[in-house]
Design a protein around this motif. Structure first.
Motif, PDB file in Angstrom:
ATOM      1  N   TRP A  57     -11.239  73.600  23.080  1.00  0.00           N
ATOM      2  CA  TRP A  57     -12.236  74.568  23.507  1.00  0.00           C
ATOM      3  C   TRP A  57     -12.430  75.633  22.436  1.00  0.00           C
ATOM      4  O   TRP A  57     -11.465  76.126  21.851  1.00  0.00           O
ATOM      5  N   LEU A  58     -13.693  76.027  22.198  1.00  0.00           N
ATOM      6  CA  LEU A  58     -14.012  77.003  21.154  1.00  0.00           C
ATOM      7  C   LEU A  58     -14.513  78.322  21.717  1.00  0.00           C
ATOM      8  O   LEU A  58     -14.033  79.396  21.344  1.00  0.00           O
ATOM      9  N   ALA A  59     -15.526  78.265  22.557  1.00  0.00           N
ATOM     10  CA  ALA A  59     -16.168  79.496  23.016  1.00  0.00           C
ATOM     11  C   ALA A  59     -16.950  79.225  24.285  1.00  0.00           C
ATOM     12  O   ALA A  59     -17.269  78.071  24.602  1.00  0.00           O
ATOM     13  N   LEU A  60     -17.258  80.312  25.002  1.00  0.00           N
ATOM     14  CA  LEU A  60     -18.029  80.189  26.235  1.00  0.00           C
ATOM     15  C   LEU A  60     -18.822  81.457  26.459  1.00  0.00           C
ATOM     16  O   LEU A  60     -18.320  82.562  26.186  1.00  0.00           O
ATOM     17  N   ILE A  61     -20.061  81.321  26.915  1.00  0.00           N
ATOM     18  CA  ILE A  61     -20.889  82.480  27.231  1.00  0.00           C
ATOM     19  C   ILE A  61     -21.393  82.339  28.656  1.00  0.00           C
ATOM     20  O   ILE A  61     -21.807  81.256  29.078  1.00  0.00           O
ATOM     21  N   ARG A  93     -16.394  84.609  25.634  1.00  0.00           N
ATOM     22  CA  ARG A  93     -14.975  84.329  25.459  1.00  0.00           C
ATOM     23  C   ARG A  93     -14.794  83.410  24.262  1.00  0.00           C
ATOM     24  O   ARG A  93     -15.609  82.517  24.043  1.00  0.00           O
ATOM     25  N   TYR A  94     -13.711  83.630  23.516  1.00  0.00           N
ATOM     26  CA  TYR A  94     -13.459  82.854  22.310  1.00  0.00           C
ATOM     27  C   TYR A  94     -12.029  82.323  22.295  1.00  0.00           C
ATOM     28  O   TYR A  94     -11.106  82.963  22.819  1.00  0.00           O
ATOM     29  N   SER A  95     -11.853  81.183  21.643  1.00  0.00           N
ATOM     30  CA  SER A  95     -10.513  80.667  21.410  1.00  0.00           C
ATOM     31  C   SER A  95      -9.734  81.689  20.581  1.00  0.00           C
ATOM     32  O   SER A  95     -10.219  82.136  19.535  1.00  0.00           O
ATOM     33  N   PRO A  96      -8.540  82.073  21.039  1.00  0.00           N
ATOM     34  CA  PRO A  96      -7.777  83.076  20.290  1.00  0.00           C
ATOM     35  C   PRO A  96      -7.532  82.683  18.836  1.00  0.00           C
ATOM     36  O   PRO A  96      -7.512  83.545  17.953  1.00  0.00           O
ATOM     37  N   SER A  97      -7.358  81.401  18.577  1.00  0.00           N
ATOM     38  CA  SER A  97      -7.039  80.955  17.216  1.00  0.00           C
ATOM     39  C   SER A  97      -8.257  80.939  16.301  1.00  0.00           C
ATOM     40  O   SER A  97      -8.112  80.867  15.073  1.00  0.00           O
ATOM     41  N   LEU A  98      -9.455  81.017  16.875  1.00  0.00           N
ATOM     42  CA  LEU A  98     -10.670  80.919  16.062  1.00  0.00           C
ATOM     43  C   LEU A  98     -11.600  82.113  16.228  1.00  0.00           C
ATOM     44  O   LEU A  98     -12.682  82.139  15.620  1.00  0.00           O
ATOM     45  N   LYS A  99     -11.206  83.092  17.034  1.00  0.00           N
ATOM     46  CA  LYS A  99     -12.151  84.147  17.415  1.00  0.00           C
ATOM     47  C   LYS A  99     -12.707  84.939  16.255  1.00  0.00           C
ATOM     48  O   LYS A  99     -13.836  85.444  16.324  1.00  0.00           O
ATOM     49  N   THR A 100     -11.958  85.051  15.159  1.00  0.00           N
ATOM     50  CA  THR A 100     -12.478  85.820  14.027  1.00  0.00           C
ATOM     51  C   THR A 100     -13.597  85.088  13.295  1.00  0.00           C
ATOM     52  O   THR A 100     -14.321  85.679  12.497  1.00  0.00           O
ATOM     53  N   ARG A 101     -13.753  83.790  13.566  1.00  0.00           N
ATOM     54  CA  ARG A 101     -14.741  82.981  12.847  1.00  0.00           C
ATOM     55  C   ARG A 101     -15.931  82.591  13.711  1.00  0.00           C
ATOM     56  O   ARG A 101     -16.883  81.993  13.213  1.00  0.00           O
ATOM     57  N   LEU A 102     -15.868  82.866  15.003  1.00  0.00           N
ATOM     58  CA  LEU A 102     -16.889  82.375  15.935  1.00  0.00           C
ATOM     59  C   LEU A 102     -17.766  83.479  16.487  1.00  0.00           C
ATOM     60  O   LEU A 102     -17.296  84.594  16.739  1.00  0.00           O
ATOM     61  N   THR A 103     -19.039  83.129  16.704  1.00  0.00           N
ATOM     62  CA  THR A 103     -19.962  83.993  17.435  1.00  0.00           C
ATOM     63  C   THR A 103     -20.809  83.099  18.320  1.00  0.00           C
ATOM     64  O   THR A 103     -21.352  82.091  17.859  1.00  0.00           O
ATOM     65  N   GLY A 124      -2.436  83.072  28.981  1.00  0.00           N
ATOM     66  CA  GLY A 124      -1.712  83.593  27.822  1.00  0.00           C
ATOM     67  C   GLY A 124      -2.658  84.203  26.802  1.00  0.00           C
ATOM     68  O   GLY A 124      -3.856  83.948  26.813  1.00  0.00           O
ATOM     69  N   LEU A 125      -2.106  85.006  25.911  1.00  0.00           N
ATOM     70  CA  LEU A 125      -2.908  85.741  24.904  1.00  0.00           C
ATOM     71  C   LEU A 125      -4.059  86.427  25.636  1.00  0.00           C
ATOM     72  O   LEU A 125      -3.832  87.169  26.560  1.00  0.00           O
ATOM     73  N   SER A 126      -5.283  86.158  25.232  1.00  0.00           N
ATOM     74  CA  SER A 126      -6.406  86.801  25.906  1.00  0.00           C
ATOM     75  C   SER A 126      -7.120  85.861  26.862  1.00  0.00           C
ATOM     76  O   SER A 126      -8.232  86.130  27.298  1.00  0.00           O
ATOM     77  N   GLY A 127      -6.458  84.757  27.181  1.00  0.00           N
ATOM     78  CA  GLY A 127      -7.051  83.806  28.111  1.00  0.00           C
ATOM     79  C   GLY A 127      -7.919  82.792  27.407  1.00  0.00           C
ATOM     80  O   GLY A 127      -8.688  83.136  26.497  1.00  0.00           O
ATOM     81  N   SER A 128      -7.777  81.538  27.792  1.00  0.00           N
ATOM     82  CA  SER A 128      -8.580  80.499  27.153  1.00  0.00           C
ATOM     83  C   SER A 128      -8.585  79.238  28.009  1.00  0.00           C
ATOM     84  O   SER A 128      -7.683  79.023  28.823  1.00  0.00           O
TER      85      SER A 128
END
Lengths: 118, 112
Positions: A49-53, A60-70, B96-100
């Motif tokens: 999962w990457l992102a959801l609007i 909402r963004y994947s914590p591991s990718l949030k700095t790269r996604l919009t 966890g973390l900010s939710g996903s």
């Protein structure tokens, strides 16, 4: 009938920015509870999962990718756009968009394969 | 590593029953979040198979069923058919973390 379709480039160079568009029909992103998400799948690997609007512009963004996604939406065009910066070959994957009403991803697009290579 | 753990593969003969396990933790299943299952036939997009632990969308045969208990969930397929050969993924929400939204690593079902 709900349908979604992804579009965008098939080949992107490393360090470039990827812009993918999800065009949908059969529902409105102004309806309470509705969301559109992006999920990717590298060749032969699992879904991620990457992102959801949501309809109210909650993002909402994947914590591991949030700095790269919009992720953004254009309700007048029935579109959701995902932007990913600083592409790397490990980002090579099939990218899917999917409809949700707060639970599972009920409907999926056919996916679009994006290859990151110089 | 996926937040939800699935066996890489399972197999069964036509007509048999198989199960696919999905192990989570206190931040997803244990926190009360539901599990959903998807079937991905070769070369196609995932399709919702089971939602909210044990519910089938319209059109999904009742040979498919799901359950969840504690921090684990499972998908059962009875009366195995050749067309059931596919990859199966579990999915839930993790606080966890900010939710996903999280997926399992997928299980390849082979019909012998």
């Amino acid at each position: 009938q709900i349908t979604l379709k992804e579009s965008g480039p098939t080949l992107v160079k490393p360090t470039q920015t990827l812009t993918l568009t999800c065009t949908f029909s059969g529902f409105s992103l102004t309806t309470g509870g509705v969301g559109v998400g992006w999920i990717r799948q590298p060749p032969g690997k699992a879904l991620e999962w990457l992102a959801l609007i949501y309809w109210d512009d909650d993002k909402r963004y994947s914590p591991s990718l949030k700095t790269r996604l919009t992720i953004t939406k254009d309700t007048s065009k029935n579109q959701v756009v995902l932007t990913m910066t600083n592409l790397d070959p490990v980002d090579t994957a099939t990218y899917y968009c999917a409809y949700t009403f707060g639970g599972p991803f009920d409907y999926w697009g056919q996916g679009t394969l994006v290859t990151v290579s110089s | 590593q996926s937040v939800l753990t699935q066996p890489p593969s399972v197999s069964g003969a036509p007509g048999q029953r198989v199960t696919v396990s999905c192990t989570g933790s206190s931040s997803n299943f244990g926190a009360g979040y539901d599990v959903h299952w998807y079937q991905q036939l070769p070369g196609t997009a995932p399709k919702l198979l089971i939602y909210d632990n044990n519910n089938r969308p319209s059109g999904v045969p009742d040979r498919f069923s799901g359950s969840k208990s504690g921090t684990s969930a499972s998908l059962a397929i009875t009366g195995l058919q050749a067309e059931d050969e596919a990859d199966y993924y579990c999915q839930s929400y993790d606080s966890g973390l900010s939710g996903s939204w999280v997926f399992g690593g997928g299980t390849k079902l082979t019909v012998l």
